[in-house]
Write a protein that holds these residues in place. Structure first.
Motif, PDB file in Angstrom:
ATOM      1  N   LEU A 133      10.029  -3.334  -8.379  1.00 50.40           N
ATOM      2  CA  LEU A 133      11.100  -4.095  -7.910  1.00 50.40           C
ATOM      3  C   LEU A 133      10.455  -4.875  -6.855  1.00 50.40           C
ATOM      4  N   SER A 134       9.662  -4.329  -6.079  1.00 54.75           N
ATOM      5  CA  SER A 134       9.156  -4.940  -5.008  1.00 54.75           C
ATOM      6  C   SER A 134       7.980  -6.179  -5.321  1.00 54.75           C
TER       7      SER A 134
ATOM      8  N   GLN B 239       7.317  -4.666  -0.133  1.00 54.56           N
ATOM      9  CA  GLN B 239       6.808  -5.900  -0.775  1.00 54.56           C
ATOM     10  C   GLN B 239       5.575  -5.548  -1.340  1.00 54.56           C
ATOM     11  N   ARG B 240       5.506  -5.732  -2.866  1.00 56.17           N
ATOM     12  CA  ARG B 240       4.504  -5.519  -3.665  1.00 56.17           C
ATOM     13  C   ARG B 240       3.744  -4.077  -3.230  1.00 56.17           C
ATOM     14  N   VAL B 241       4.450  -3.175  -3.234  1.00 56.00           N
ATOM     15  CA  VAL B 241       3.800  -1.918  -2.919  1.00 56.00           C
ATOM     16  C   VAL B 241       3.234  -1.097  -4.077  1.00 56.00           C
ATOM     17  N   SER B 242       2.316  -0.521  -4.257  1.00 50.56           N
ATOM     18  CA  SER B 242       1.697   0.459  -5.219  1.00 50.56           C
ATOM     19  C   SER B 242       2.509   1.647  -5.558  1.00 50.56           C
ATOM     20  N   GLU B 243       2.423   2.231  -6.783  1.00 51.76           N
ATOM     21  CA  GLU B 243       3.009   3.547  -7.184  1.00 51.76           C
ATOM     22  C   GLU B 243       2.713   4.694  -6.154  1.00 51.76           C
TER      23      GLU B 243
ATOM     24  N   GLU C 159       7.609   4.137  -9.694  1.00 55.01           N
ATOM     25  CA  GLU C 159       7.632   3.162 -10.487  1.00 55.01           C
ATOM     26  C   GLU C 159       8.737   1.863 -10.246  1.00 55.01           C
ATOM     27  N   LEU C 160       9.912   2.345 -10.175  1.00 57.36           N
ATOM     28  CA  LEU C 160      10.945   1.575  -9.666  1.00 57.36           C
ATOM     29  C   LEU C 160      10.668   0.738  -8.328  1.00 57.36           C
TER      30      LEU C 160
END
Length: 282
Positions: free
Chosen positions: A227-228, A136-140, A222-223
């Motif tokens: 998405l997150s 959930q809202r993770v960084s690359e 990046e995906l």
């Protein structure tokens, strides 16, 4: 590890591929190859098992989709620069996202039964990644920590429904059987670089797609991050990441799947799947 699901549709049991290539049953160890089994700690426990101690799966047993109880099957469109070029479409500036119904998931060797209204059904060999921990809202930078493993998905597409009917791509991607998955899920530690995998698709013995994940526009970190930001990715979710050139839509003249056609897909390190096309005359 290479993890499998074997048995009749709807009654698949978990298993693994032993180092000698034999298939071994995990039904006495875990319930399924699903989100719970794909958590890092759970995978570590499976790695500690000696496959030789597990019952052998009988020869000629059907292989089911390699992930069970999938909550979300998410597709990424036009994610290969050379595929965008053959489609005559501009390279996307951000990922194109669509959903495939989970009812489209099938085993890697199950027949693809086309409805009589299908007109322009196409093949798409794709690398898919499977989520192992909630994202959930993770960084690359942290994204790959959430990937449990990889598998092949054939993103079968009915182009007439996808492009010539109103609405979104989902209905052209979601008919029963439009997502053959497997033959196995390969854990992330066994794939050194998912962005450098050779991938092919043959139709009736003719090479149609011959590409590499190296031409992906948006890589897996990046995906996951992208998405997150819009939706929570849960363990067991599957994201199929796009296809290289060589699809029937891009050929001149265009070529579509017909009754009796055989598709053979392969991605380096992830095995092979073979699917025969049948037309439902009902």
């Amino acid at each position: 590890m290479k993890l499998i699901r074997h048995g009749e549709r709807g009654a698949e049991r978990p298993g693994m591929v032993a180092p000698d290539g034999t298939l071994r049953c995990l039904a006495d160890v875990i319930g399924d190859i699903d989100g719970a089994a794909l958590a890092p700690a759970a995978l570590d426990e499976l790695r500690d098992i000696d496959p030789a101690t597990l019952p052998r799966v009988p020869d000629n047993t059907r292989l089911g989709a390699c992930v069970g109880r999938v909550g979300q099957l998410i597709g990424i469109g036009l994610n290969y620069s050379d595929h965008a070029e053959e489609s005559g479409l501009p390279i996307p500036t951000e990922p194109i996202v669509f959903l495939k119904a989970t009812t489209s998931i099938a085993g890697p060797h199950d027949a693809l039964i086309l409805p009589p209204t299908a007109q322009k059904t196409d093949w798409e060999v794709e690398l898919a990644f499977v989520v192992g921990t909630r994202a959930q809202r993770v960084s690359e930078a942290d994204a790959m920590k959430h990937v449990a493993g990889y598998c092949i998905v054939n993103d079968v597409s009915e182009r007439a429904w996808q492009a010539e009917r109103q609405g979104q791509w989902t209905k052209g991607k979601s008919h029963d059987g439009f997502a053959p998955m497997g033959p196995w899920l390969v854990t992330a530690d066994e794939i050194a670089d998912p962005h450098a995998l050779h991938m092919t698709c043959d139709v009736n013995g003719d090479r149609r797609q011959d590409g590499s994940t190296a031409t992906m526009i948006f890589g897996i970190p990046e995906l996951v991050s992208y998405l997150s930001a819009f939706m929570t990715l849960e363990p067991g979710d599957v994201v199929t990441t796009g296809t290289p050139p060589g699809v029937g839509m891009g050929m001149r003249p265009q070529v579509w799947l017909r009754d009796g056609d055989v598709m053979r897909l392969e991605v380096a390190g992830l095995g092979q799947q073979e699917t025969r096309v049948r037309v439902d005359a009902a």
